[in-house]
Design an enzyme around this catalytic site. Structure first.
Site, mmCIF file in Angstrom:
data_model
loop_
_atom_site.group_PDB
_atom_site.id
_atom_site.type_symbol
_atom_site.label_atom_id
_atom_site.label_comp_id
_atom_site.label_asym_id
_atom_site.label_seq_id
_atom_site.Cartn_x
_atom_site.Cartn_y
_atom_site.Cartn_z
ATOM 1 N N HIS A 126 0.820 -1.222 0.000
ATOM 2 C CA HIS A 126 0.000 0.000 0.000
ATOM 3 C C HIS A 126 0.850 1.267 0.000
ATOM 4 O O HIS A 126 0.335 2.366 -0.238
ATOM 5 C CB HIS A 126 -0.943 0.004 1.211
ATOM 6 C CG HIS A 126 -2.285 0.575 0.910
ATOM 7 N ND1 HIS A 126 -2.463 1.694 0.123
ATOM 8 C CD2 HIS A 126 -3.531 0.177 1.273
ATOM 9 C CE1 HIS A 126 -3.744 1.966 0.019
ATOM 10 N NE2 HIS A 126 -4.427 1.057 0.703
ATOM 11 N N ASP B 5 -1.943 2.102 -4.718
ATOM 12 C CA ASP B 5 -3.251 2.378 -4.130
ATOM 13 C C ASP B 5 -4.269 1.349 -4.606
ATOM 14 O O ASP B 5 -4.081 0.681 -5.632
ATOM 15 C CB ASP B 5 -3.723 3.781 -4.508
ATOM 16 C CG ASP B 5 -2.844 4.865 -3.886
ATOM 17 O OD1 ASP B 5 -2.299 4.611 -2.795
ATOM 18 O OD2 ASP B 5 -2.707 5.943 -4.493
#
Length: 546
Positions: free
Chosen positions: A519, A523
């Site tokens: 992450h 995204d």
């Protein structure tokens, strides 16, 4: 003049190597460019060429043994040349360097320090006594564990005899003796670990007093006190049957690592196998030729007793609690450490989609009608990933503290299961390869990976990874990211099931894929868009041929 050949550094992460095979033997003529040996690292087995010409006068590391980089591998020189002075230098020959003249005071101080650093009993080693140290048997080994001693104190040892089985981070290997004599001292007991170069054993003439030598010459800290030979020590027997009986009475089973692995794979109880090796040791051929006896008397008696017990004590539970502890190998520890670093450093999240594979199945069948062509579904997934990564470069990234590296080249790593763990050979510039090129390359790399013939460069530089367990019937799973990549794709099996198409229930073939993302760099929306593009390519394979 004789030249010392040291263990080469064959990869950027290599700290030690294992001699897989010697292609020259002592006394052979060596020409510059001749292949001396095959050296195994944690990544591959590579040929090692000689840079000097002459005669092979000495081999410092036997086949199957490991040693650190720069340790003494061999000596090449003129036939019959005296190399005793070079051998006295041990496994770390000194490099000749020109030094600037030193002041008399500095020289005295250095000499004083040198004298203090010398073993206290250097002049007190009895003639013929040899100190055996813990060998470095893999390129990342810092310490070793003695799995089994095949000799005991008081036993006669010949040059080439197997002294012990030593476990490293890569495997359990046999350690041969380079010396002959009597085993006078054992410094590391079975199941114990010790650093490389610490005192493993002492070999010398029978009856030699070695008290104090181990302590003074230990390189890995304080050594255990020397065990003295007692009057109860039994003489060495050459009768293999008698040796086997002795082994069984102590509850220890002497078997080579390969024999143990074959027995495990075949479900053979090694206690039932009679060894034909040294001191009754079980070797590969013993296990391969082993035929279980049909219902032996003891088994029948045991079964009768069990039946009687069941009648007399009907309320006693029939089962028996049983568990065992298996010591973690150094290789498993390394895998655990690296995966833990990835899992706990990179914030993972997972995205799963289902892909219709009917068109892919039709296209593959047509492609494979071409002579000498073999394309798998995994090859099609790799090709689709490569093309999707070119459209979504944020997935093809690497996190660094100050910057995010966006790779505009696509190098896909393909996870391959091997006997000792997992390796990831890399297809360089995958986006520029055709389906058939990918198929041929993956087949070649996977085959050499299982034979430990990959070169280190072939396992470096991946920007994305594909892991496929569909061939094992796994329909869906998640993977841990292969850092420094930002994502890894887990590919499940193709299954046939009812699906709804154009408002109608029909039979379809589907496959689930799961993308694990870091992450910090990828995204959720970016990962989802990548999977949409990937699905488009797989559901319309003709678009990958453009």
């Amino acid at each position: 003049m004789a030249k010392i050949i040291t263990m080469p550094r064959l990869s950027d992460t290599m700290t030690e190597g294992v001699v897989a095979t010697w292609l020259k033997k002592i006394g052979d003529t060596v020409k510059e460019g001749d292949i001396l040996a095959e050296i195994e690292t944690d990544k591959a087995t590579m040929e090692f060429e000689a840079f000097d010409a002459g005669t092979l006068l000495h081999i410092g590391i036997q086949e199957g043994e490991s040693a650190p980089v720069d340790s003494l591998l061999a000596i090449i020189g003129k036939e019959g040349e005296d190399i005793s002075d070079l051998l006295k230098g041990g496994n770390s020959p000194k490099t000749e360097e020109k030094e600037a003249p030193k002041s008399e005071e500095a020289s005295k101080e250095e000499n004083s320090k040198t004298e203090e650093s010398k073993p206290k009993a250097s002049a007190e080693i009895p003639a013929g006594v040899k100190i055996v140290t813990m060998p470095r048997l893999s390129d990342t080994m810092t310490d070793g564990t003695v799995a089994t001693w095949l000799k005991k104190i008081g036993d006669a040892v010949k040059e080439g005899d197997i002294l012990a089985e030593i476990e490293t981070d890569k495997a359990t290997m046999e350690f041969e003796s380079f010396n002959s004599g009597t085993l006078l001292y054992i410094g590391v007991q079975e199941g114990q670990s010790a650093p490389v170069d610490s005192v493993l054993a002492i070999i010398g003439p029978e009856g030699t007093d070695v008290s104090g030598i181990a302590e003074n010459y230990s390189k890995g800290g304080e050594a255990p006190k020397a065990e003295t030979k007692s009057e109860e020590t039994k003489p060495v027997t050459e009768n293999k049957e008698e040796a086997t009986t002795s082994t069984e009475s102590t509850g220890r089973i002497f078997a080579s690592p390969l024999a143990r692995q074959i027995a495990k794979d075949k479900g053979i109880n090694l206690s039932q196998v009679k060894g034909s090796g040294e001191n009754g040791r079980i070797v590969k051929s013993d296990v391969e030729n082993f035929t279980p006896s049909a219902a032996p008397q003891k088994a029948a008696e045991s079964e009768s007793v069990s039946q009687l017990t069941a009648v007399v004590q009907p309320f006693v539970p029939a089962g028996e609690s049983y568990s065992e502890e298996v010591k973690n190998s150094q290789m498993r520890k390394t895998i655990a450490r690296r995966l833990s670093e990835s899992k706990f450093t990179a914030p993972h999240y997972y995205l799963t989609i289902e892909v219709a594979m009917d068109e892919a199945m039709k296209s593959r069948a047509i492609i494979n009608t071409v002579p000498d062509t073999k394309v798998s579904f995994n090859d099609m997934v790799v090709k689709a990933c490569a093309m999707a990564l070119k459209k979504h470069p944020r997935v093809n990234t690497q996190w660094k503290d100050d910057v995010t590296v966006i790779n505009h080249h696509v190098n896909i790593g393909v996870a391959v299961a091997v006997e000792d763990g997992l390796v990831v050979p890399v297809l360089k510039f995958t986006d520029q390869m055709s389906l058939t090129q990918i198929g041929s390359a993956v087949k070649d790399l996977a085959g050499r990976a299982k034979n430990k013939k990959l070169q280190p460069a072939e396992m470096e530089g991946s920007t994305f990874t594909v892991s496929n367990l569909g061939m094992f019937g796994i329909t869906e799973f998640t993977s841990i990211i292969n850092q420094p990549n930002s994502a890894i794709l887990s590919v499940g099996a193709i299954i046939e099931k009812p699906v709804v198409r154009d408002g109608q229930i029909v039979v379809g073939n589907t496959m689930k894929v799961t993308l694990a993302c870091d992450h910090r760099t990828v995204d959720g929306a970016t990962g989802a868009q990548f999977l949409q593009t990937l699905r488009t390519y797989l559901e319309n394979p003709v678009t990958m041929l453009a």
